[in-house]
Design an enzyme around this catalytic site. Structure first.
Site, PDB file in Angstrom:
ATOM      1  N   ILE A  95       0.831  -1.204   0.000  1.00 19.82           N
ATOM      2  CA  ILE A  95       0.000   0.000   0.000  1.00 19.82           C
ATOM      3  C   ILE A  95       0.867   1.255   0.000  1.00 19.82           C
ATOM      4  O   ILE A  95       1.777   1.392   0.821  1.00 19.82           O
ATOM      5  CB  ILE A  95      -0.923  -0.009   1.236  1.00 19.82           C
ATOM      6  CG1 ILE A  95      -1.861  -1.219   1.194  1.00 19.82           C
ATOM      7  CG2 ILE A  95      -1.706   1.283   1.344  1.00 19.82           C
ATOM      8  CD1 ILE A  95      -2.587  -1.493   2.501  1.00 19.82           C
ATOM      9  N   SER A  96       0.571   2.170  -0.909  1.00 18.25           N
ATOM     10  CA  SER A  96       1.193   3.495  -0.939  1.00 18.25           C
ATOM     11  C   SER A  96       2.721   3.389  -0.841  1.00 18.25           C
ATOM     12  O   SER A  96       3.352   2.750  -1.671  1.00 18.25           O
ATOM     13  CB  SER A  96       0.596   4.357   0.179  1.00 18.25           C
ATOM     14  OG  SER A  96       0.966   5.710   0.061  1.00 18.25           O
TER      15      SER A  96
END
Length: 291
Positions: A95-96
Site C-alpha cells: 500500500i502506498s
C-alpha cells in the site's frame, strides 16, 4: 484491544507485527506514517476469510530502523517472520509507500509470494529532494518533531473534522472540495480523522523518502506472480502515473483504475469496488492453486 507481537532477529534488530483473522494469509506492507495497527481496508478482508499479517516497516512502530538500510535487509527480516509463523507462501498487499517493499519482496522471493497487489502504490521517486513539498514534509515529519505534528493534527481532527479534511483534501485528491464531498459520507469523514489520530512517522517516513529513489524497473520486470494494480484516477498523493509505470513493467499485470475520491481508496464511494475486485483476485488465484 489488538496487541502486537515481536520477532527478534540474530543481528539484534526486531520486527513488530500484528496478526488479525484466520484463513488466507496476506502479508501487508502498510503505507507511510502508519504501522502494524493500520485499519484501512481490513474489515472486508477479515469478514471474507483472510488473515492479515502486518509488520511495521523499518522505522515505524517498534521495528528497528536499521532494517531500512536496504530493501534486501528488510525483506530478509520479513522472510524470517514468515518462517517463524510457519507460512510458506502468502499473498502480498503493498500500500502506498509500502509499494517498493512489496515489489522487491515479490521480485526476490518469488517462492514465498502467491500474488502481489499494489494499492495506491509508489513505484517511482515520490518527491524530488529539491521539491519544496519535500522540504516542508521533512520539517513537519522528521524524528523529534513528527509526534507533535501528529498530536496537533489528531487534536484538531477531533474538534473540527470537516474543516481538517477540507484543508488536507488537496494533498490526497485532484478533485475540488465540492467534488470530494460527493464521494464521502459522514462516517468517511470520521474514518479520515481517526486515521490522523493513529498516524506516526517515527524514522520510517525519512526512510521511505530515500528508498523511493530506487529504480524499480528491473525488479518489476522480474516479478512472476499474478499482480493486481489498483489506483484511483483522482490520486494526488501518488499520481496515477505510478500505476501505469507498474503496469508497463510487471509481466501480465492487471490494472484496475478506480473512480474513488483520491489516495485513500478504502473510504467513500467506489471503495466497495476495491473490496470486490481484490477479493475476486485473491480467491481466483487460491482456486488455481488447488487445481
Amino acid at each position: 484491544m489488538l496487541k502486537s507481537e515481536h520477532i527478534f532477529l540474530p543481528d539484534g534488530t526486531e520486527v513488530q507485527y500484528t496478526i488479525r483473522g484466520t484463513g488466507i494469509p496476506i502479508l501487508v506492507f502498510h503505507g507511510g506514517h502508519s504501522n502494524c495497527f493500520e485499519e484501512f481496508g481490513y474489515r472486508e478482508l477479515l469478514e471474507s476469510g483472510c488473515s492479515l499479517i502486518t509488520p511495521s516497516r523499518p522505522g515505524y512502530g517498534d521495528t528497528s530502523r536499521e532494517l531500512g538500510e536496504s530493501f534486501a535487509k528488510a525483506c530478509n527480516a520479513y522472510v524470517m517472520l514468515l518462517d517463524e509463523l510457519g507460512l510458506e507462501q502468502v499473498h502480498v498487499l503493498a500500500i502506498s509507500a509500502g509499494g517498493p517493499s512489496g515489489i522487491y519482496f515479490a521480485a526476490y522471493y518469488p517462492e514465498r509470494v502467491r500474488t502481489l497487489t499494489l494499492q495506491s502504490a509508489v513505484t517511482d521517486e515520490l518527491i524530488s529532494p529539491t521539491d519544496k513539498t519535500q522540504r516542508m514534509a521533512v520539517n513537519l515529519f522528521r524524528p523529534g518533531v513528527e509526534r507533535f505534528t501528529w498530536k496537533l493534527m489528531g487534536s484538531m481532527s477531533k474538534r473540527f473534522p470537516t474543516f481538517i479534511l477540507k484543508h488536507m483534501a488537496p494533498s490526497f485528491s485532484t478533485l475540488s472540495w465540492s467534488e470530494v464531498m460527493t464521494y464521502l459520507k459522514e462516517e468517511d469523514v470520521e474514518a479520515f480523522c481517526a486515521m490522523n489520530n493513529r498516524q506516526r512517522s517515527g524514522y520510517g517516513f525519512m526512510i521511505d523518502l530515500v528508498q523511493s529513489r530506487r529504480d524499480l524497473v528491473e525488479d518489476m520486470k522480474s516479478i512472476k506472480c499474478p499482480t493486481l494494480i489498483m489506483h484511483s484516477k483522482h490520486d494526488q498523493t501518488v499520481p496515477l502515473k505510478h500505476a501505469h509505470r507498474a503496469n508497463a513493467h510487471i509481466p501480465h499485470a492487471q490494472l484496475c483504475i478506480l473512480d474513488t475520491w483520491g489516495h485513500l481508496i478504502w473510504i467513500g464511494k467506489g471503495s466497495e469496488q476495491v473490496d470486490s475486485e481484490y477479493l475476486a483476485f485473491i480467491y481466483r488465484n487460491e482456486d488455481s492453486k488447488e487445481k
